[in-house]
Write a protein that holds these residues in place. Structure first.
Motif, PDB file in Angstrom:
ATOM      1  N   MET A  50       0.962  -1.314  -0.013  1.00  0.00           N
ATOM      2  CA  MET A  50      -0.037  -0.194  -0.011  1.00  0.00           C
ATOM      3  C   MET A  50       0.073   0.875   0.296  1.00  0.00           C
ATOM      4  O   MET A  50       0.433   2.447  -0.023  1.00  0.00           O
ATOM      5  CB  MET A  50      -0.979   0.076   1.921  1.00  0.00           C
ATOM      6  CG  MET A  50      -2.079  -1.203   1.582  1.00  0.00           C
ATOM      7  SD  MET A  50      -3.205  -1.480  -0.453  1.00  0.00           S
ATOM      8  CE  MET A  50      -3.853   0.107   0.696  1.00  0.00           C
ATOM      9  N   ASN A  51       1.919   1.594   0.419  1.00  0.00           N
ATOM     10  CA  ASN A  51       2.817   1.958   0.181  1.00  0.00           C
ATOM     11  C   ASN A  51       2.862   2.603  -0.573  1.00  0.00           C
ATOM     12  O   ASN A  51       3.559   4.209  -1.221  1.00  0.00           O
ATOM     13  CB  ASN A  51       4.811   2.016   0.657  1.00  0.00           C
ATOM     14  CG  ASN A  51       5.371   3.244   1.537  1.00  0.00           C
ATOM     15  OD1 ASN A  51       4.708   4.619   1.785  1.00  0.00           O
ATOM     16  ND2 ASN A  51       6.874   2.965   1.308  1.00  0.00           N
ATOM     17  N   ILE A  52       3.342   1.907  -2.158  1.00  0.00           N
ATOM     18  CA  ILE A  52       3.255   2.424  -3.342  1.00  0.00           C
ATOM     19  C   ILE A  52       2.107   3.750  -3.542  1.00  0.00           C
ATOM     20  O   ILE A  52       2.582   4.587  -4.177  1.00  0.00           O
ATOM     21  CB  ILE A  52       3.567   1.432  -3.943  1.00  0.00           C
ATOM     22  CG1 ILE A  52       3.141   2.163  -5.599  1.00  0.00           C
ATOM     23  CG2 ILE A  52       1.736   0.578  -4.439  1.00  0.00           C
ATOM     24  CD1 ILE A  52       4.244   2.564  -5.775  1.00  0.00           C
ATOM     25  N   TYR A  53       0.847   3.333  -3.124  1.00  0.00           N
ATOM     26  CA  TYR A  53       0.026   5.099  -3.677  1.00  0.00           C
ATOM     27  C   TYR A  53       0.231   6.431  -2.880  1.00  0.00           C
ATOM     28  O   TYR A  53       0.102   7.571  -3.482  1.00  0.00           O
ATOM     29  CB  TYR A  53      -1.135   4.417  -2.817  1.00  0.00           C
ATOM     30  CG  TYR A  53      -1.925   3.233  -3.832  1.00  0.00           C
ATOM     31  CD1 TYR A  53      -2.572   3.109  -5.072  1.00  0.00           C
ATOM     32  CD2 TYR A  53      -2.063   2.271  -2.879  1.00  0.00           C
ATOM     33  CE1 TYR A  53      -2.244   1.926  -5.322  1.00  0.00           C
ATOM     34  CE2 TYR A  53      -2.487   0.601  -3.884  1.00  0.00           C
ATOM     35  CZ  TYR A  53      -3.019   0.613  -5.272  1.00  0.00           C
ATOM     36  OH  TYR A  53      -3.524  -0.559  -5.793  1.00  0.00           O
ATOM     37  N   TRP A  54       0.937   6.328  -1.761  1.00  0.00           N
ATOM     38  CA  TRP A  54       1.656   7.416  -0.690  1.00  0.00           C
ATOM     39  C   TRP A  54       2.496   7.598  -1.998  1.00  0.00           C
ATOM     40  O   TRP A  54       2.592   8.505  -2.273  1.00  0.00           O
ATOM     41  CB  TRP A  54       1.842   6.914   0.082  1.00  0.00           C
ATOM     42  CG  TRP A  54       0.619   6.459   1.276  1.00  0.00           C
ATOM     43  CD1 TRP A  54       0.304   6.026   1.829  1.00  0.00           C
ATOM     44  CD2 TRP A  54      -0.179   7.522   1.555  1.00  0.00           C
ATOM     45  NE1 TRP A  54      -0.379   5.522   2.801  1.00  0.00           N
ATOM     46  CE2 TRP A  54      -1.162   7.205   2.829  1.00  0.00           C
ATOM     47  CE3 TRP A  54      -0.529   8.723   1.906  1.00  0.00           C
ATOM     48  CZ2 TRP A  54      -2.558   7.295   3.961  1.00  0.00           C
ATOM     49  CZ3 TRP A  54      -1.768   9.243   2.255  1.00  0.00           C
ATOM     50  CH2 TRP A  54      -2.556   8.891   2.814  1.00  0.00           C
ATOM     51  N   GLN A  55       3.296   6.546  -2.470  1.00  0.00           N
ATOM     52  CA  GLN A  55       4.761   7.461  -3.146  1.00  0.00           C
ATOM     53  C   GLN A  55       4.450   8.040  -4.606  1.00  0.00           C
ATOM     54  O   GLN A  55       4.705   8.499  -4.399  1.00  0.00           O
ATOM     55  CB  GLN A  55       5.239   6.146  -3.137  1.00  0.00           C
ATOM     56  CG  GLN A  55       6.340   5.497  -2.239  1.00  0.00           C
ATOM     57  CD  GLN A  55       7.131   4.364  -2.164  1.00  0.00           C
ATOM     58  OE1 GLN A  55       6.830   3.920  -3.054  1.00  0.00           O
ATOM     59  NE2 GLN A  55       8.028   3.798  -1.178  1.00  0.00           N
ATOM     60  N   LEU A  56       3.144   7.278  -4.907  1.00  0.00           N
ATOM     61  CA  LEU A  56       2.167   7.752  -6.273  1.00  0.00           C
ATOM     62  C   LEU A  56       2.034   9.166  -6.199  1.00  0.00           C
ATOM     63  O   LEU A  56       1.950  10.304  -7.018  1.00  0.00           O
ATOM     64  CB  LEU A  56       1.369   6.664  -6.585  1.00  0.00           C
ATOM     65  CG  LEU A  56       1.863   5.765  -7.490  1.00  0.00           C
ATOM     66  CD1 LEU A  56       0.672   4.708  -7.668  1.00  0.00           C
ATOM     67  CD2 LEU A  56       2.670   5.985  -8.973  1.00  0.00           C
TER      68      LEU A  56
END
Length: 202
Positions: free
Chosen positions: A1-7
């Motif tokens: 789910m961390n990828i969404y914050w990074q995006l």
């Protein structure tokens, strides 16, 4: 789910600092999404091509596409359509909202002070910078992923020829029956796709 914050964080920065429009921000986008390993350089160039062929600004189109594919590339458990659509929506909103707010404010400010010598001087400095940013994006796309992905010499020369012919057809007017016409870029895209299919697909 961390990828969404990074995006979201990556595209907020792109939306704030991506001056000069879609082509000018391509080098910034490339560093934000290819360097962390979210997508490959080859996939990035494919995304740029698809974003160019589809209606709408290339910056927003590429954000939508990258947001769709990046979560699944980073985490195989996020390859479902729902997760891809979530990434697509988040990346698109993140790149649009800063620009929307900045344009909303600056348009009022510029309209109020458009005769100001300071504003005119600022724009005089910005124009050549934008040209430089677009030129850097063009140079960045002149890589092996675009011209020689299979590392076959004859394909390299064929792709260079297609690039030069496309440039000439877009830039130089064509004389036809005593009329001078400029070929529409969409027609060139169709012709290039047809040529690619005939050369590489058959």
């Amino acid at each position: 789910m961390n990828i969404y914050w990074q995006l979201v964080w990556a595209y907020l920065k792109i939306g704030i600092f991506g001056f000069g429009g879609g082509y000018a921000m391509l080098s910034l986008v490339e560093k934000a999404v290819v360097s962390p390993g979210w997508i490959s350089e080859t996939l990035f160039t494919d995304i740029v091509a698809i974003s160019q062929m589809t209606p709408g600004p290339i910056g927003i189109n590429s954000a939508t596409y990258i947001g769709y594919v990046a979560p699944g590339e980073v985490d195989p458990t996020l390859q479902a359509t729902g997760w891809s659509l979530l990434g697509s929506c988040l990346a698109t909103l993140a790149v649009v909202i800063p620009s929307f707010i900045l344009v909303l404010y600056t348009s009022h400010f510029i309209r109020k002070h458009r005769e100001s010598g300071v504003i005119k001087a600022i724009f005089s400095g910005l124009r050549p910078v934008i040209v430089g940013l677009i030129a850097s994006a063009a140079i960045m796309l002149m890589n092996s992923a675009n011209f020689n992905p299979m590392h076959i010499r004859w394909q390299l020369w064929v792709n260079i020829a297609i690039c030069v012919i496309a440039f000439c057809l877009v830039y130089f007017p064509v004389k036809l029956r005593r009329k001078t016409i400029k070929i529409h870029p969409i027609l060139i895209i169709v012709l290039a796709g047809t040529a690619g299919f005939l050369i590489y697909g058959l």
